[in-house]
Design an enzyme around this catalytic site. Structure first.
Site, PDB file in Angstrom:
ATOM      1  NE  ARG A  81      -9.129 -92.010  40.109  1.00  0.00           N
ATOM      2  CZ  ARG A  81      -7.849 -92.365  40.128  1.00  0.00           C
ATOM      3  NH1 ARG A  81      -7.077 -92.169  39.086  1.00  0.00           N
ATOM      4  NH2 ARG A  81      -7.340 -92.912  41.207  1.00  0.00           N
ATOM      5  CB  SER A 143     -11.989 -92.508  50.527  1.00  0.00           C
ATOM      6  OG  SER A 143     -11.174 -93.219  49.646  1.00  0.00           O
ATOM      7  CG  ASP A 197      -8.642 -92.072  50.736  1.00  0.00           C
ATOM      8  OD1 ASP A 197      -8.748 -92.428  51.919  1.00  0.00           O
ATOM      9  OD2 ASP A 197      -8.996 -90.935  50.345  1.00  0.00           O
TER      10      ASP A 197
HETATM   11  C1  BGC Z   1     -12.944 -90.056  55.265  1.00  0.00           C
HETATM   12  C2  BGC Z   1     -11.737 -90.956  55.232  1.00  0.00           C
HETATM   13  C3  BGC Z   1     -10.865 -90.644  54.030  1.00  0.00           C
HETATM   14  C4  BGC Z   1     -10.547 -89.151  53.975  1.00  0.00           C
HETATM   15  C5  BGC Z   1      -9.718 -88.782  52.775  1.00  0.00           C
HETATM   16  C6  BGC Z   1     -12.518 -88.596  55.139  1.00  0.00           C
HETATM   17  O1  BGC Z   1     -13.644 -87.780  55.046  1.00  0.00           O
HETATM   18  O2  BGC Z   1     -13.658 -90.234  56.457  1.00  0.00           O
HETATM   19  O3  BGC Z   1     -12.120 -92.317  55.199  1.00  0.00           O
HETATM   20  O4  BGC Z   1      -9.684 -91.388  54.119  1.00  0.00           O
HETATM   21  O5  BGC Z   1     -11.739 -88.413  53.963  1.00  0.00           O
HETATM   22  O6  BGC Z   1     -10.344 -89.099  51.586  1.00  0.00           O
END
Ligand code: BGC
Length: 456
Positions: A81, A143, A197
Site C-alpha cells: 500500500r 514488516s 508494523d
Molecule cells: C515479521 C514481523 C512483523 C509480523 C507481523 C512477522 O513475520 O517478522 O516483522 O511485525 O510478521 O506483520
C-alpha cells in the site's frame, strides 16, 4: 425432529488434544519467553538470542500535537500500500491510500524487481495525487525482521511470511528503495524513517491513548513491540548516555521457539506445517499463532481424520487434499455461527468440495477450528503478559492490528480471559483495535523525525 449432537467423539478429541494448552503450560511459556527477551536485549547474549528485541530508534511516543502531510509505504503481506496521511488534529486524520497486489512470482523473484515495483507504485500514486515535485517526508513500514542502525538504515535479517526474494537479506532496505527511486529518476522522495508494523500500531494507538505501551499484530504474521527503558536496550549504541528514557523495542517474537524451547507445546501438525514453508525451522511461535498458518493446521487435522474415516466418512475431495486450501478466514466464518447453527460451516464445507450431510461432522469441524484459534490466542496472551511483566507497570493499553484479531469473533475475548488469568491480580489492561496503524504510525514517526532533524 432431529437432535443436534453436542458431544465430540473421543478420537477427534484425541487428535486435537495437543492444541489444548493447560494453565501450567502457559505459565511455563511466559517464563521461557521472559528469559529469551532478556537474552535479546543484552549485548553479550543478543547474537545467539532467538527473540532479537531489535532497537527501533523510536524513542518518542506521540505528543498528540503532530501535524502535516506524510507519505507512507506499507509492505508486509500480499498487498502493498501507498498512503498519503494528513494529520490535521489528533481526532481528524485524512488518509488516501492505494493497494497493489504483489504477484506471487515476485515474492520469490529478484529483490530488485520487488523494489522497482514499489517505486513504480509510489510514482503511480504520486501522479494520481498530483504530488510530483513535492518532497513529502516518507515513512516506510517494512514488516520483517530488521537490524536497524538508525531511523533510516535497516538490514533485513531474514524474510518471513512466504517472502523469499533474492539479494535482500543482509542489505539495507532503505538504500534498496532509494536506488529503485533513483533508477526511475522522476520522483523527489525524502525517506525519513523505516519502521515495523508493530511500531506503527503502537504509535497510532498512543496518539489517542496515553497509556499505550505495546503494539501487537496478529495477521498473516505475528509480532509485538513494547516500550523499554533505554538503559536496558543494550544493543543501542547510546543506551547509557541517551537523554531519552525510553526506546521502542521490536521484539520479533515470531522466532520464539526456533531453539526448541517451545517443543513441549507443539503438535505433530505444527511440524508438518513447518516443513512445507519456505523457512523451515524458523518463526516457530508465529507458525503456531498467525493467520498464514492457522487454516493449514485445521486442514492437516481434517485430512488426518478423513484418512482414518473419522470425519466426512466416504467422501473424497481434491481441494481438501491440496496444501494451503483451507483459508484462515474460514475459521472466523465457522466460529461466527451461533451454537447449533451451521450456516457458515456448511458453506465452507461445500467450498471445499465436500457434502457434509452429517451434523456431527460440522460439529467436529468447528471443534477443530476452535482448538487452533484458542491455542493461537493463548500463546498470544502469554506473549503479552511477558511484555507487561517485563515493563513492570500496573496499567497499560495494547494497540492491536491484523486480520485474525479483527475478524475472528472471539479472539479479543479469548485474549482478555487468558491474560487476566495469567497476570498478577490488580494489573489493569485494555486491548485497543488500531485503525490503520501501519499508515498512521508511519506518518507519526515521520513527523517526529522531521521535527528532530529541524535546526533547533
Ligand atoms: C515479521 C514481523 C512483523 C509480523 C507481523 C512477522 O513475520 O517478522 O516483522 O511485525 O510478521 O506483520
Amino acid at each position: 425432529m432431529s437432535v443436534v449432537p453436542t458431544t465430540i467423539a473421543p478420537e477427534v478429541e484425541a487428535a486435537v488434544a495437543g492444541f489444548m494448552l493447560t494453565q501450567a503450560q502457559m505459565t511455563e511459556v511466559v517464563d521461557r519467553m521472559t528469559k529469551e527477551i532478556k537474552m535479546g536485549l543484552a549485548k553479550d547474549t543478543h547474537p545467539r538470542a532467538v527473540i532479537k528485541c531489535f532497537v527501533s530508534y523510536v524513542q518518542d511516543l506521540p505528543t498528540g500535537k503532530e501535524r502535516g502531510k506524510y507519505l507512507a509505504l506499507d509492505l508486509g503481506g500480499s498487498n502493498f500500500r501507498v498512503l498519503l496521511v494528513d494529520l490535521k488534529s489528533n481526532t481528524d486524520i485524512d488518509i488516501v491510500s492505494k493497494s497493489f497486489v504483489i504477484a506471487s512470482s515476485m515474492l520469490s523473484g529478484p529483490g530488485k524487481d520487488l523494489f522497482d515495483f514499489i517505486a513504480n507504485c509510489l510514482a503511480d500514486f504520486c501522479k494520481e495525487q498530483r504530488l510530483q515535485g513535492e518532497a513529502i517526508p516518507l515513512g516506510f513500514t517494512f514488516s520483517f525482521p530488521l537490524q536497524q542502525q538508525g531511523l533510516t538504515k535497516g538490514i533485513l535479517v531474514t524474510w518471513t511470511k512466504g517472502f523469499s526474494c533474492e539479494g535482500v537479506v543482509g542489505k539495507n532496505v532503505v538504500a534498496l528503495l532509494q536506488e529503485a527511486i533513483e533508477r526511475r529518476g522522476d520522483l523527489k522522495i525524502n525517506i525519513v524513517a523505516i519502521l515495523n508494523d508493530t511500531v506503527g500500531t503502537l504509535m497510532s494507538c498512543a496518539f489517542t491513548s496515553r497509556n499505550c505501551r505495546i503494539g501487537l499484530i496478529v495477521g498473516t504474521g505475528s509480532n509485538a513491540c513494547y516500550v523499554e527503558k533505554t538503559v536496558n536496550a543494550e544493543c543501542f549504541e547510546n543506551y547509557q548516555t541517551s537523554p531519552k528514557p525510553h526506546m521502542i523495542i521490536n521484539a520479533e517474537w515470531g522466532a520464539f521457539g526456533d531453539n526448541g524451547v517451545l517443543d513441549f507445546v507443539r503438535t505433530p501438525y505444527d511440524r508438518i506445517v513447518d516443513k512445507v514453508t519456505p523457512n523451515p525451522g524458523k518463526q516457530t511461535f508465529e507458525k503456531c499463532i498467525s493467520g498464514m498458518y492457522m487454516g493449514e493446521l485445521v486442514r492437516l487435522v481434517l485430512v488426518d481424520l478423513m484418512a482414518k474415516g473419522l470425519i466426512f466418512a466416504g467422501e473424497r475431495s481434491e481441494k481438501i487434499q491440496t496444501q494451503w486450501n483451507f483459508q484462515t478466514s474460514y475459521l472466523s466464518d465457522i466460529e461466527s455461527d451461533s451454537p447449533g447453527d451451521f450456516r457458515n460451516c456448511s458453506k465452507v464445507i461445500s467450498q471445499l468440495g465436500l457434502v457434509g450431510n452429517h451434523v456431527r461432522d460440522k460439529l467436529h469441524l468447528r471443534y477443530i477450528c476452535e482448538a487452533v484459534s484458542s491455542r493461537s490466542a493463548k500463546l498470544c496472551s502469554c506473549g503479552l503478559v511477558t511484555l507487561i511483566n517485563k515493563m513492570n507497570i500496573n496499567d497499560v493499553s495494547v494497540g492491536i492490528d491484523g486480520s485474525v484479531y479483527r475478524f475472528h469473533p472471539r479472539y479479543h475475548d479469548l485474549l482478555m480471559f487468558h491474560m487476566t488469568k495469567l497476570l498478577r491480580p490488580g494489573i489493569k489492561f485494555e486491548l485497543l483495535e488500531s485503525d490503520d496503524g501501519s499508515g498512521k504510525g508511519a506518518a507519526l514517526i515521520a513527523a517526529t523525525a522531521v521535527q528532530n532533524q529541524a535546526p533547533k
